[in-house]
Design an enzyme around this catalytic site. Sequence first.
Site, short mmCIF file in Angstrom:
data_model
loop_
_atom_site.label_atom_id
_atom_site.label_comp_id
_atom_site.label_asym_id
_atom_site.label_seq_id
_atom_site.Cartn_x
_atom_site.Cartn_y
_atom_site.Cartn_z
N SER A 98 98.00 38.61 -0.53
CA SER A 98 97.09 38.90 -1.30
C SER A 98 96.19 37.58 -0.82
O SER A 98 96.68 36.51 -0.62
CB SER A 98 97.51 38.52 -2.69
OG SER A 98 96.60 38.36 -3.44
N TYR B 42 103.01 34.00 -9.33
CA TYR B 42 102.70 35.56 -8.64
C TYR B 42 102.18 35.02 -7.06
O TYR B 42 102.75 35.23 -6.51
CB TYR B 42 101.71 36.28 -9.22
CG TYR B 42 101.18 37.23 -8.40
CD1 TYR B 42 101.90 38.47 -7.98
CD2 TYR B 42 99.96 37.18 -7.88
CE1 TYR B 42 101.40 39.47 -7.27
CE2 TYR B 42 99.40 38.23 -6.99
CZ TYR B 42 100.29 39.17 -6.69
OH TYR B 42 99.79 40.29 -5.83
N LYS C 104 104.07 35.54 -3.34
CA LYS C 104 103.04 36.08 -1.98
C LYS C 104 103.18 34.97 -0.89
O LYS C 104 103.60 35.41 0.25
CB LYS C 104 101.73 36.48 -2.26
CG LYS C 104 101.62 37.56 -3.33
CD LYS C 104 102.02 39.03 -2.81
CE LYS C 104 102.81 39.76 -3.57
NZ LYS C 104 103.35 41.11 -3.12
P1 NAD Z 1 101.65 48.50 -8.60
O1 NAD Z 1 102.49 47.86 -9.85
O2 NAD Z 1 101.05 49.86 -9.09
O3 NAD Z 1 103.00 49.00 -7.47
C1 NAD Z 1 104.11 48.31 -7.42
C2 NAD Z 1 105.22 49.40 -7.56
O4 NAD Z 1 106.34 48.42 -7.07
C3 NAD Z 1 105.38 49.87 -8.91
O5 NAD Z 1 105.59 51.16 -8.67
C4 NAD Z 1 106.71 49.11 -9.32
O6 NAD Z 1 107.48 50.18 -10.30
C5 NAD Z 1 107.59 48.92 -8.19
N1 NAD Z 1 108.36 47.78 -8.28
C6 NAD Z 1 108.23 46.68 -8.76
N2 NAD Z 1 109.09 45.77 -8.93
C7 NAD Z 1 110.36 46.61 -8.07
C8 NAD Z 1 111.71 46.47 -7.67
N3 NAD Z 1 112.21 45.35 -8.08
N4 NAD Z 1 112.36 47.46 -7.26
C9 NAD Z 1 111.65 48.60 -6.99
N5 NAD Z 1 110.31 48.92 -7.41
C10 NAD Z 1 109.56 47.71 -7.96
O7 NAD Z 1 100.77 47.67 -7.74
P2 NAD Z 1 100.02 47.76 -6.61
O8 NAD Z 1 98.50 47.49 -7.03
O9 NAD Z 1 100.22 49.19 -6.02
O10 NAD Z 1 100.50 46.50 -5.67
C11 NAD Z 1 101.36 46.81 -4.71
C12 NAD Z 1 101.43 45.57 -3.82
O11 NAD Z 1 100.38 44.94 -3.34
C13 NAD Z 1 102.15 44.32 -4.72
O12 NAD Z 1 102.97 43.53 -3.85
C14 NAD Z 1 101.07 43.33 -5.13
O13 NAD Z 1 101.47 42.06 -5.26
C15 NAD Z 1 100.20 43.62 -3.74
N6 NAD Z 1 98.49 43.20 -3.99
C16 NAD Z 1 97.95 43.89 -5.27
C17 NAD Z 1 96.64 43.63 -5.46
C18 NAD Z 1 96.06 44.52 -6.40
O14 NAD Z 1 94.99 43.73 -6.97
N7 NAD Z 1 96.42 45.62 -6.82
C19 NAD Z 1 96.19 42.67 -4.56
C20 NAD Z 1 96.89 41.88 -3.68
C21 NAD Z 1 98.25 42.30 -3.33
N1 UFG Z 2 86.85 39.84 -15.15
C1 UFG Z 2 86.14 39.69 -16.14
N2 UFG Z 2 86.53 40.50 -17.37
C2 UFG Z 2 87.73 41.36 -17.52
C3 UFG Z 2 88.43 41.27 -16.23
C4 UFG Z 2 88.06 40.68 -15.03
O1 UFG Z 2 84.96 39.21 -16.26
O2 UFG Z 2 87.95 41.90 -18.52
C5 UFG Z 2 86.48 38.96 -14.06
C6 UFG Z 2 87.59 37.85 -13.59
O3 UFG Z 2 87.66 36.91 -14.35
C7 UFG Z 2 87.07 37.63 -12.16
C8 UFG Z 2 86.75 39.24 -11.76
O4 UFG Z 2 86.67 39.96 -13.00
O5 UFG Z 2 86.17 36.82 -12.21
C9 UFG Z 2 87.86 39.96 -11.04
O6 UFG Z 2 88.98 39.92 -11.85
P1 UFG Z 2 90.31 40.76 -11.62
O7 UFG Z 2 91.42 40.44 -12.73
O8 UFG Z 2 89.85 42.20 -11.23
O9 UFG Z 2 90.77 40.49 -10.22
P2 UFG Z 2 91.48 39.00 -9.64
O10 UFG Z 2 90.38 38.30 -8.48
O11 UFG Z 2 91.62 37.86 -10.69
O12 UFG Z 2 92.91 39.15 -9.10
C10 UFG Z 2 93.23 40.62 -8.45
C11 UFG Z 2 94.57 40.88 -8.71
C12 UFG Z 2 95.60 40.24 -8.09
C13 UFG Z 2 95.63 39.83 -6.73
C14 UFG Z 2 93.90 39.34 -6.28
C15 UFG Z 2 93.73 39.10 -5.20
O13 UFG Z 2 94.60 40.71 -9.96
O14 UFG Z 2 96.89 40.59 -8.43
O15 UFG Z 2 93.01 40.09 -7.01
O16 UFG Z 2 93.88 39.85 -4.29
F1 UFG Z 2 96.21 39.08 -6.14
#
Ligand code: NAD
Ligand code: UFG
Length: 338
Positions: A125, A150, A154
């Site tokens: 991330s 978190y 990562k």
């Molecule tokens: P998500 O929660 O939709 O998917 C993650 C999946 O992993 C879920 O289905 C959950 O049930 C499963 N899981 C969690 N812990 C587990 C375990 N111990 N054993 C088996 N399954 C498990 O999340 P996502 O948005 O699809 O994210 C996927 C990956 O990408 C994650 O590693 C997350 O940290 C990373 N990531 C997500 C974002 C984002 O904003 N969505 C940004 C950067 C990185």
């Molecule tokens: N925001 C608002 N109102 C809301 C929700 C979010 O103003 O109700 C703002 C936040 O303050 C931020 C922007 O929208 O300024 C984006 O926020 P998000 O929560 O959508 O995303 P983040 O950048 O905080 O984080 C996301 C995921 C993390 C991931 C990260 C980087 O939540 O898991 O992107 O990849 F790690």
Amino acid sequence: MKILVTGGTGYIGSHTAVELQNSGYEVIVIDNLCNSNADVIDRVADISGKKPEFEKIDLCDREGLQKFFGKNSDIKAVIHFAALKAVGESVQNPLLYYRNNISGMINLLDEMLKCGVDKIVYSSSCTVYGEADALPVTEDSPIKKAESPYGFTKQAGEQMLFDTARVNDFKSCILRYFNPTGAHDSALIGELPIGVPNNLVPYITQTAAGIRETLTVNGNDYDTPDGTNIRDYIHVTDLAKAHVIALERMLNGKNIEKTEVFNLGTGRGNSVMEVINAFEKVTGLKIKYRIGPRRQGDVVSIYSDTGKANQILGWKAERDLDNMMLTAWKWQKHISEL
Ligand code: NAD
Ligand code: UFG
């Protein structure tokens, strides 16, 4: 060729399962369903015409994982999504995040090494960069102290891959996602936040759907053109496609280093207000919002330099913010009707 997708019933994992199957790979998913539903497998099948294999397994269950790898000796590579991902929750419950994300990944790497599975694509991330000194961030930008447990998990995951590769015949592709959003064009899969969404786009779509009354903009007094935070939003389908390319780079022996790192973003930064405006423009709907205080832990601005992914992977994000908003809204309407 069989590819294991951990966390494959989740948001990004399910979109990647579709792209893998569309590219001819056989997909086997494991997930403990703590943040997703098994019926996603049927929806992946509806889209791609093939049903991935699925087993409910927790990566923290060593024995279960051992048995699983014992039965599936034909797995060629792993795409590792399974993790908990809520930044705020990780601050409240750090040990839950350390146990799940770090112990789970140790178990996975242990089994991969034991069974001779030597290739992994890893979900990292842009949080690993923290508050960057200069924008856009490149893969060589400094990794700052993590802002949350978190973020630390990562960083730890990345470090485990570098250290493992140093002493084993083991290849990794670390993908640092910026802000994934949007949904599959079919509206059959998308992000399904449980409870009140933390993230901006699901909050916007739920407000538009009448599930939430008012969106709070978390501060408009930042040092940015309109005072709101800037992020690099990327469509989940673009992101999913990058996983197939990253995987094939290793399968075809094209990787230059044993552990490679790529930013996955669009290279464009958009403010919170620009995202709201884009949603209103493409849907013709008005979002009720108010300006609230800053959210703890938010960096002011971050967006990616995508040059490395563009040149070395030959990948480029194709979809724009309007498309992200349209597909997110189509998905919201679909789930609201269910
Ligand atoms: P998500 O929660 O939709 O998917 C993650 C999946 O992993 C879920 O289905 C959950 O049930 C499963 N899981 C969690 N812990 C587990 C375990 N111990 N054993 C088996 N399954 C498990 O999340 P996502 O948005 O699809 O994210 C996927 C990956 O990408 C994650 O590693 C997350 O940290 C990373 N990531 C997500 C974002 C984002 O904003 N969505 C940004 C950067 C990185
Ligand atoms: N925001 C608002 N109102 C809301 C929700 C979010 O103003 O109700 C703002 C936040 O303050 C931020 C922007 O929208 O300024 C984006 O926020 P998000 O929560 O959508 O995303 P983040 O950048 O905080 O984080 C996301 C995921 C993390 C991931 C990260 C980087 O939540 O898991 O992107 O990849 F790690």
